[in-house]
Design an enzyme around this catalytic site. Structure first.
Site, short mmCIF file in Angstrom:
data_model
loop_
_atom_site.label_atom_id
_atom_site.label_comp_id
_atom_site.label_asym_id
_atom_site.label_seq_id
_atom_site.Cartn_x
_atom_site.Cartn_y
_atom_site.Cartn_z
N LYS A 202 0.98 -1.43 -0.11
CA LYS A 202 0.03 -0.06 0.04
C LYS A 202 0.84 1.25 -0.04
O LYS A 202 1.79 1.38 0.77
CB LYS A 202 -1.06 0.04 1.29
CG LYS A 202 -1.73 1.05 1.48
CD LYS A 202 -3.20 1.00 1.24
CE LYS A 202 -4.12 2.37 1.43
NZ LYS A 202 -4.51 2.43 0.13
N HIS A 236 12.81 9.83 -3.30
CA HIS A 236 12.80 8.77 -2.52
C HIS A 236 14.29 8.70 -1.86
O HIS A 236 14.39 7.72 -1.19
CB HIS A 236 12.62 7.30 -2.93
CG HIS A 236 11.31 7.38 -3.46
ND1 HIS A 236 10.03 7.64 -2.86
CD2 HIS A 236 10.90 7.02 -4.73
CE1 HIS A 236 9.06 7.50 -3.80
NE2 HIS A 236 9.43 7.04 -4.89
N ARG A 293 23.80 -0.82 9.47
CA ARG A 293 24.96 -0.08 9.48
C ARG A 293 24.94 1.27 10.18
O ARG A 293 23.65 1.81 10.67
CB ARG A 293 25.35 0.12 8.09
CG ARG A 293 24.34 0.76 7.35
CD ARG A 293 24.58 1.04 6.06
NE ARG A 293 23.43 1.40 5.02
CZ ARG A 293 22.55 2.24 5.03
NH1 ARG A 293 22.80 3.22 5.81
NH2 ARG A 293 21.66 2.31 3.96
#
Ligand code: ADP
Length: 449
Positions: A202, A236, A293
């Protein structure tokens, strides 16, 4: 404690690790490619070894060369930084076989969190909320996929199982574009990660990217630190991070922090890591992934907690016990990080490598600079374009922003284009000043699309 640490990385993070080692009284070995022999990390380390040509696959990803460098120099541990081999299970395993400590979690933890689908399934089992989704790879020609998308509810997002850096993602708003989007995401994933598998979930609307730093010791103790808000992103990828988040209150911080702690505990996590969540406009939160990390944006957490995360990471890898509890951590102020990239913001962020002439980087009260560039340094075209992180600290968010604005105005990097003007625009934007913007902030309020 280790005697000598080899840093299997370059750029600002290699410098950051060398500084932490020096403060711990540990000797350092820098590795570098032929293109990086004049790099700052090479100059800062006690010793340096060339591991191959400019191309990353032949140098910073060249496991046999790096292990040979560790053996020749007598390093008893390797710090992988972020990117390159930091989340490579095979590398962690080779280090172990050769009797060299990998400064990071156990290879099983990397493995469990590395495959996003498997990680989501594991989190569901551990009671951590996850985004509703396919729960496995999807294929463009599978007739069940459209029905599944309808059930999940549009918009949906297609993501690479081996994802990273925002690559291999497609938002799909209706069935018409579903098939094509899956094919395109698969192609991008194959190019970027050598693995074409994608899954569907979604699309959380008006999402906020909120992540929690966690630390774990070898004796089963895990703790979380206050959140970082990384909602300011371009394609992004994070550009600005801050802590604490203006979108999160104390009660939600505690609830999410505990979920992050459970997520880390579920994989027996040792050293430092980050649990990433999406938070929707109604403040419902969902696990997204765990990064096993140290992260680029770790300094904002250091500024508001007073904890040196890289030193802690090294100490935890060396077998020391975790010396603090989440409940006792005080938020000392507010911190913002701006990632300055060698890119041209006026030409669609095209990378701008090249020689730096005159250089002035800001300082003064509440400003920290993590960088590897210097006047006369040539930025090679082979690696990522991050050239500096400006980190501001203030008693509150307003002071932190004002200090960042002041610092950004002082930046002078002659010879190459950089993104400091974009950051100034962000810091001056009314919506940003109000606080709590979602991941659509940049396209909506800065680029105007
Ligand atoms: P990567 O590992 O490539 O960085 P992430 O899973 O961390 O990928 O996601 C990167 C960014 O993509 C998130 O910060 C968010 O902005 C967006 N994103 C990912 N999944 C979703 C989702 N289900 N709904 C809305 N946005 C998402």
């Amino acid at each position: 404690m280790f005697k000598k640490v080899l840093i299997a990385n370059r750029g600002e993070i290699a410098c950051r690790v060398i500084r932490a080692c020096r403060e711990l009284g540990v000797k350092t070995v820098a590795i570098h490619s032929e293109a990086d022999k004049e790099s700052m990390h090479v100059k800062l380390a006690d010793q340096s070894i060339c591991v191959g040509p400019a191309t990353s696959s032949e140098s910073y990803l060249n496991i046999p060369s790096i292990i040979a460098a560790a053996e020749i120099s007598g390093a008893d541990a390797i710090h992988p930084g972020y990117g390159f081999l930091a989340e490579n299970t095979y590398f962690a395993e080779v280090c172990e076989t050769c009797g060299i400590k990998f400064i990071g979690p156990k290879k099983e933890s990397i493995e469990k969190m590395g495959d996003k689908i498997a990680a989501i399934a594991l989190m569901k089992k551990a009671g951590v909320p996850v985004v509703p989704g396919s729960g496995g790879p999807v294929d463009a020609d599978d007739p069940k996929v459209a029905a599944l998308a309808k059930k999940i509810g549009y918009p949906v997002i297609i993501k690479a199982t081996a994802g990273g850096g925002g690559k291999g993602m497609r938002i799909v708003v209706s069935e018409e574009t579903l098939r094509n989007s899956i094919i395109m995401a698969q192609e991008e994933a194959k190019r970027a990660f050598g693995n074409p598998d994608v899954y569907m979930e979604k699309y959380v609307e008006e999402p906020h990217h909120i992540e929690f730093q966690i630390l774990g010791d070898a004796y089963g103790k895990v703790c979380y630190l206050p959140e970082r808000d990384c909602s300011i992103q371009r394609r992004h990828q994070k550009l600005v991070e801050e802590s604490p988040s203006p979108f999160i209150d104390d009660a939600l911080r505690k609830k999410m922090g505990k979920a992050a702690k459970n997520a880390a505990a579920a994989v027996g996590y040792v050293t430092v890591g980050t649990v990433e969540f999406l938070v929707d406009k109604n403040k419902k939160f969902y696990f997204m992934e765990m990064n096993t990390r140290i992260q680029v944006e770790h300094p904002v957490t250091e500024m508001i907690t007073g904890i040196d995360l890289v030193k802690e990471q090294i100490k935890l890898a060396a077998g020391e016990k975790l010396s603090f509890n989440s409940e006792k951590i005080k938020i000392l102020g507010h911190s913002i990080e701006c990632r300055i990239n060698a890119e041209d913001p006026d030409k669609d962020f095209i990378p701008c490598p090249g020689k730096i002439g005159k250089l002035y980087l800001p300082g003064g009260p509440g400003i920290r600079l993590d960088t590897h560039v210097y006047s006369g340094y040539t930025i090679p075209p082979f690696y990522d374009s991050l050239i500096a992180k400006i980190i501001s600290f203030g008693e509150n968010r307003e002071e932190s922003i004002l200090r960042m604005q002041r610092a950004l105005k002082e930046v002078e990097i002659e010879g190459i284009k950089n993104t400091s003007s974009l950051h100034y625009k962000i810091m001056s934007n009314g919506q940003f000043r109000k606080g709590g913007v979602a991941t659509d902030f940049l396209p909506k309020y800065i680029f105007g699309r």
